[in-house]
Design an enzyme around this catalytic site. Structure first.
Site, short mmCIF file in Angstrom:
data_model
loop_
_atom_site.label_atom_id
_atom_site.label_comp_id
_atom_site.label_asym_id
_atom_site.label_seq_id
_atom_site.Cartn_x
_atom_site.Cartn_y
_atom_site.Cartn_z
N SER A 84 2.34 -1.97 -5.43
CA SER A 84 2.90 -1.27 -4.29
C SER A 84 2.88 0.22 -4.59
O SER A 84 2.75 0.63 -5.75
CB SER A 84 4.36 -1.72 -4.08
OG SER A 84 5.06 -0.89 -3.19
N TYR A 99 12.91 -4.23 -7.07
CA TYR A 99 11.52 -4.18 -6.62
C TYR A 99 10.74 -3.08 -7.33
O TYR A 99 9.63 -3.29 -7.84
CB TYR A 99 11.49 -3.95 -5.10
CG TYR A 99 10.13 -4.10 -4.46
CD1 TYR A 99 9.67 -5.34 -4.07
CD2 TYR A 99 9.31 -2.99 -4.24
CE1 TYR A 99 8.42 -5.48 -3.47
CE2 TYR A 99 8.08 -3.12 -3.65
CZ TYR A 99 7.63 -4.37 -3.26
OH TYR A 99 6.39 -4.50 -2.68
#
Length: 273
Positions: A155, A168
């Site tokens: 990401s 995350y």
């Protein structure tokens, strides 16, 4: 630059017609087996469809077994319903793999003092421990064949941080390091390992974040996409799953054989600022 009109999040995130289905990479994976985790929807589904279109036999793994079966039926592949947070379940995955796409992920949005430790641990098991275990099992087969592709769907948060996403962000940073180690060890065996780093992608995972982001930032849900998700990108739109899948396909192609240990942003200029 004029931003594209933003849809009402409550109406759902519809794909852009000019991106969806536009395959351009020349790729032949006939005789190869590809694993895609989180393959029942979103980025995972797009990757499974794309790799199958190149001739790969795709193993679709998802916690939602019905979704996995639907994608497997669509692609002529196989489905496994597994919770990747369970190490015993991960160890049951077929090890005879030529392509591994570690895509499965989830999100939890909360400030650090309020972040549940068990939720932090769960995200790390799915997004760090499971990819390690899967790759560890797959590498002997790849080494024996002298060819393999490990593609970790990281990401932009593997390269940058945002508030309220301790689990995350730290998990994606961890998988970046893991990917580089695999690249160094696998190079002499014809195995490459890379990270793909998209910004916000038009998926159910993004839709599910809207309410939490609104609450954390104290803004209406209707403003989350523009004020939070697209704030740091130069190109003011969400990434399409098919765009991520096409980059995955490129990394499996012969012309990408010299790319390894890399992190490839697909972020609309976010990391350029």
């Amino acid at each position: 630059m004029t931003a594209e009109p933003l849809r009402d999040p409550g109406a759902g995130l519809q794909p852009r017609a000019d991106v969806a289905g536009s395959h351009v990479v020349r790729l032949d994976l006939t005789g190869r087996t590809a694993l895609v985790t989180g393959g029942g929807s979103g980025i995972g589904r797009a990757c499974a469809v794309r790799l199958a279109s190149a001739g790969a036999t795709v193993l679709v793994v998802d916690r939602n077994v019905e979704a996995a079966k639907a994608v497997a039926a669509e692609t002529g592949g196989r489905a496994e319903g597994l919770d990747l947070a369970d190490p015993d379940a991960v160890d049951r995955i077929d090890a005879d793999l030529d392509v591994v796409v570690n895509n499965a992920g989830l999100q939890h949005v909360a400030p650090v003092p309020d972040f549940p430790p068990d939720r932090f641990d769960y995200l790390h098991r799915v997004m760090v421990d499971a990819p390690f275990r899967i790759v560890r099992r797959a590498l002997p087969h790849m080494y024996e064949r002298g060819w393999g592709r490990i593609i970790n769907i990281s990401s932009v948060h593997g390269l940058r941080a945002s508030p309220y996403k301790a689990a995350y962000v730290s998990a994606k940073h961890a998988v970046e390091g893991l990917s580089k180690v695999i690249a160094l060890e696998g190079a002499e065996h014809g195995v490459t390992a890379n990270c793909v780093n998209p910004a916000y992608v038009r998926t159910p995972l993004v839709e599910d974040q809207i309410a939490d982001q609104a609450a954390s930032h104290g803004i209406p849900e209707s403003e989350v996409i523009e004020k939070i998700m697209l704030a740091r990108a130069a190109i003011k739109r969400l990434v399409e799953p098919e765009e991520v899948a096409e980059l995955v396909a490129y990394l499996c192609s012969p012309v990408a054989g010299f790319i390894t240990g890399a992190s490839l942003p697909l972020d609309g200029g976010w990391t350029a600022s």
